[in-house]
Design a protein around this motif. Structure first.
Motif, mmCIF file in Angstrom:
data_model
loop_
_atom_site.group_PDB
_atom_site.id
_atom_site.type_symbol
_atom_site.label_atom_id
_atom_site.label_comp_id
_atom_site.label_asym_id
_atom_site.label_seq_id
_atom_site.Cartn_x
_atom_site.Cartn_y
_atom_site.Cartn_z
ATOM 1 N N THR A 27 -14.735 30.199 -9.008
ATOM 2 C CA THR A 27 -15.701 30.493 -10.063
ATOM 3 C C THR A 27 -15.862 29.304 -10.998
ATOM 4 O OG1 THR A 27 -14.035 31.411 -11.565
ATOM 5 C CG2 THR A 27 -15.024 32.922 -9.970
ATOM 6 N N GLY A 28 -16.855 29.383 -11.873
ATOM 7 C CA GLY A 28 -17.111 28.302 -12.818
ATOM 8 C C GLY A 28 -16.038 28.165 -13.877
ATOM 9 N N ARG A 29 -15.318 29.249 -14.149
ATOM 10 C CA ARG A 29 -14.227 29.216 -15.133
ATOM 11 C C ARG A 29 -12.912 29.506 -14.419
ATOM 12 N NH1 ARG A 29 -16.437 33.293 -19.648
ATOM 13 N NH2 ARG A 29 -17.017 34.451 -17.768
ATOM 14 N N ALA A 30 -12.622 28.703 -13.420
ATOM 15 C CA ALA A 30 -11.501 28.964 -12.518
ATOM 16 C C ALA A 30 -10.177 29.139 -13.246
ATOM 17 C CB ALA A 30 -11.396 27.836 -11.491
ATOM 18 N N VAL A 31 -9.861 28.242 -14.157
ATOM 19 C CA VAL A 31 -8.552 28.284 -14.820
ATOM 20 C C VAL A 31 -8.451 29.493 -15.738
ATOM 21 C CG1 VAL A 31 -6.980 27.087 -16.380
ATOM 22 C CG2 VAL A 31 -8.267 25.780 -14.675
ATOM 23 N N ARG A 32 -9.464 29.734 -16.539
ATOM 24 C CA ARG A 32 -9.421 30.850 -17.495
ATOM 25 C C ARG A 32 -9.304 32.192 -16.786
ATOM 26 N NH1 ARG A 32 -14.039 30.835 -21.833
ATOM 27 N NH2 ARG A 32 -12.817 32.661 -22.440
ATOM 28 N N VAL A 33 -10.160 32.422 -15.791
ATOM 29 C CA VAL A 33 -10.125 33.726 -15.120
ATOM 30 C C VAL A 33 -8.861 33.869 -14.268
ATOM 31 C CG1 VAL A 33 -12.620 34.049 -15.145
ATOM 32 C CG2 VAL A 33 -11.555 32.892 -13.208
ATOM 33 N N SER A 34 -8.388 32.773 -13.701
ATOM 34 C CA SER A 34 -7.161 32.838 -12.897
ATOM 35 C C SER A 34 -5.957 33.164 -13.767
ATOM 36 C CB SER A 34 -6.933 31.522 -12.158
ATOM 37 O OG SER A 34 -7.933 31.298 -11.184
ATOM 38 N N LEU A 35 -5.878 32.547 -14.945
ATOM 39 C CA LEU A 35 -4.773 32.840 -15.864
ATOM 40 C C LEU A 35 -4.827 34.294 -16.335
ATOM 41 C CD1 LEU A 35 -4.604 29.589 -18.029
ATOM 42 C CD2 LEU A 35 -3.005 30.338 -16.252
ATOM 43 N N ALA A 36 -6.029 34.799 -16.567
ATOM 44 C CA ALA A 36 -6.177 36.206 -16.964
ATOM 45 C C ALA A 36 -5.729 37.122 -15.823
ATOM 46 C CB ALA A 36 -7.626 36.495 -17.343
ATOM 47 N N PHE A 37 -6.107 36.761 -14.590
ATOM 48 C CA PHE A 37 -5.696 37.530 -13.422
ATOM 49 C C PHE A 37 -4.176 37.544 -13.284
ATOM 50 C CE2 PHE A 37 -4.511 37.356 -8.875
ATOM 51 C CZ PHE A 37 -4.921 38.622 -8.482
ATOM 52 N N LEU A 38 -3.562 36.381 -13.457
ATOM 53 C CA LEU A 38 -2.101 36.283 -13.361
ATOM 54 C C LEU A 38 -1.415 37.091 -14.455
ATOM 55 C CD1 LEU A 38 -1.698 32.491 -12.509
ATOM 56 C CD2 LEU A 38 -1.442 34.440 -10.970
ATOM 57 N N SER A 39 -2.025 37.119 -15.633
ATOM 58 C CA SER A 39 -1.480 37.941 -16.720
ATOM 59 C C SER A 39 -1.481 39.410 -16.323
ATOM 60 C CB SER A 39 -2.286 37.744 -18.003
ATOM 61 O OG SER A 39 -2.220 36.398 -18.449
ATOM 62 N N GLY A 40 -2.578 39.850 -15.698
ATOM 63 C CA GLY A 40 -2.660 41.231 -15.242
ATOM 64 C C GLY A 40 -1.622 41.542 -14.181
ATOM 65 N N VAL A 41 -1.434 40.617 -13.245
ATOM 66 C CA VAL A 41 -0.428 40.803 -12.192
ATOM 67 C C VAL A 41 0.970 40.908 -12.799
ATOM 68 C CG1 VAL A 41 0.718 39.691 -10.231
ATOM 69 C CG2 VAL A 41 -1.779 39.708 -10.370
ATOM 70 N N LEU A 42 1.268 40.025 -13.763
ATOM 71 C CA LEU A 42 2.582 40.028 -14.404
ATOM 72 C C LEU A 42 2.833 41.332 -15.162
ATOM 73 C CD1 LEU A 42 5.199 38.638 -15.250
ATOM 74 C CD2 LEU A 42 3.941 37.576 -17.134
ATOM 75 N N ILE A 43 1.860 41.734 -15.965
ATOM 76 C CA ILE A 43 2.001 42.977 -16.744
ATOM 77 C C ILE A 43 2.187 44.169 -15.809
ATOM 78 C CG2 ILE A 43 0.812 44.579 -18.294
ATOM 79 C CD1 ILE A 43 -0.573 42.090 -19.519
ATOM 80 N N ALA A 44 1.361 44.243 -14.759
ATOM 81 C CA ALA A 44 1.422 45.375 -13.836
ATOM 82 C C ALA A 44 2.744 45.419 -13.085
ATOM 83 C CB ALA A 44 0.259 45.295 -12.849
ATOM 84 N N THR A 45 3.242 44.259 -12.676
ATOM 85 C CA THR A 45 4.497 44.218 -11.917
ATOM 86 C C THR A 45 5.682 44.610 -12.787
ATOM 87 O OG1 THR A 45 3.598 42.447 -10.528
ATOM 88 C CG2 THR A 45 5.969 42.808 -10.444
ATOM 89 N N VAL A 46 5.739 44.069 -14.001
ATOM 90 C CA VAL A 46 6.818 44.426 -14.923
ATOM 91 C C VAL A 46 6.774 45.918 -15.248
ATOM 92 C CG1 VAL A 46 7.732 44.113 -17.258
ATOM 93 C CG2 VAL A 46 6.996 42.123 -15.922
ATOM 94 N N ALA A 47 5.572 46.417 -15.555
ATOM 95 C CA ALA A 47 5.424 47.837 -15.879
ATOM 96 C C ALA A 47 5.777 48.709 -14.675
ATOM 97 C CB ALA A 47 3.987 48.123 -16.335
ATOM 98 N N GLY A 48 5.313 48.296 -13.505
ATOM 99 C CA GLY A 48 5.574 49.083 -12.301
ATOM 100 C C GLY A 48 7.055 49.170 -11.975
ATOM 101 N N VAL A 49 7.749 48.040 -12.054
ATOM 102 C CA VAL A 49 9.187 48.037 -11.770
ATOM 103 C C VAL A 49 9.942 48.848 -12.823
ATOM 104 C CG1 VAL A 49 11.251 46.591 -11.620
ATOM 105 C CG2 VAL A 49 9.134 45.863 -10.501
ATOM 106 N N SER A 50 9.540 48.723 -14.079
ATOM 107 C CA SER A 50 10.191 49.482 -15.156
ATOM 108 C C SER A 50 10.037 50.982 -14.943
ATOM 109 C CB SER A 50 9.606 49.085 -16.512
ATOM 110 O OG SER A 50 9.795 47.713 -16.776
ATOM 111 N N ILE A 51 8.814 51.390 -14.590
ATOM 112 C CA ILE A 51 8.545 52.823 -14.386
ATOM 113 C C ILE A 51 9.305 53.349 -13.178
ATOM 114 C CG2 ILE A 51 6.757 54.497 -13.765
ATOM 115 C CD1 ILE A 51 4.797 52.764 -15.418
ATOM 116 N N THR A 52 9.283 52.600 -12.078
ATOM 117 C CA THR A 52 9.975 53.072 -10.874
ATOM 118 C C THR A 52 11.492 53.062 -11.069
ATOM 119 O OG1 THR A 52 9.865 50.824 -9.916
ATOM 120 C CG2 THR A 52 8.135 52.383 -9.312
ATOM 121 N N ARG A 53 11.996 52.133 -11.896
ATOM 122 C CA ARG A 53 13.435 52.121 -12.216
ATOM 123 C C ARG A 53 13.812 53.393 -12.961
ATOM 124 N NH1 ARG A 53 17.786 52.892 -13.563
ATOM 125 N NH2 ARG A 53 19.476 51.471 -14.142
ATOM 126 N N GLU A 54 12.991 53.779 -13.930
ATOM 127 C CA GLU A 54 13.262 55.008 -14.681
ATOM 128 C C GLU A 54 13.072 56.239 -13.811
ATOM 129 O OE1 GLU A 54 14.541 55.157 -17.697
ATOM 130 O OE2 GLU A 54 14.623 52.969 -17.614
#
Length: 210
Positions: A27-54
């Protein structure tokens, strides 16, 4: 963690997850949108592991130490997923001559950082295969009476796999700017093949119980 971290991380990102990461660097804003995507992946993975641990802590011995994949229900889900994915792959092959790019692909090509963040969350939290993996991780943590910190290698490895397209883009920026439009065009004209490859990856991973 007693689990093999890298195979689990690769499984987490196989399919639409890594395809989304590839699209974002075209995309035209490759770095910005990619960093936002990675933020979503990180948040989802941490939340998912936390929830499944509980969840594993609440279920106790009712959930196998190896996760849902090692139970009868998990095996039934695996068989059902393989059947559905095989049918989807066959449908894409038979309709290859009239195939058009999937709607989600076109949406991602013009995505804003907010859309990329949402995508990062959904490709982790809404994917059955990723839920199974996180259940496995959560059950493993509970089995060893370990906290979320023990899952950091898994979380970091998942984020690293998700970041590979962006890292390659940054490392080979000039070549990437020239090559990425061609990659994007190929994905548009061969969307049916992309879908079949994604189905094949999932079938292999589900069948081997990675």
């Amino acid at each position: 963690m007693g689990l093999q971290v890298l195979p689990l991380a690769i499984t987490m990102m196989a399919g639409p997850q890594i395809m989304s990461a590839i699209v974002f660097v075209t995309t035209g804003r490759a770095v910005r949108v990619s960093l936002a995507f990675l933020s979503g992946v990180l948040i989802a993975t941490v939340a998912g592991v936390s929830i499944t641990r509980e969840l594993a802590a609440l279920l106790g011995s009712a959930l196998p130490a190896g996760g849902l994949q090692s139970s009868s229900l998990g095996k039934g889900i695996q068989i059902g997923l393989i059947g559905l994915l095989a049918l989807l792959a066959l449908k894409n092959y038979l309709g290859r001559k009239t195939a058009r790019p999937p709607k989600w692909l076109g949406t991602l090509m013009s995505a804003s950082p907010a859309t990329a963040l949402k995508t990062g969350l959904l490709v982790i939290l809404a994917m059955p295969s990723d839920i199974l993996i996180m259940l496995t991780v959560g059950a493993n943590l509970e089995h060893h009476k370990a906290g979320l910190g023990a899952a950091l290698p898994f979380i970091a490895a998942t984020l690293l796999v998700a970041a590979l397209p962006l890292l390659l883009y940054l490392a080979f920026h000039k070549k990437a700017i020239t090559a990425m439009p061609a990659v994007r065009d190929w994905m548009n004209t061969h969307s049916w093949l992309v879908n079949i490859i994604v189905c094949g990856i999932f079938i292999t991973l589900v069948a081997t119980g990675t």
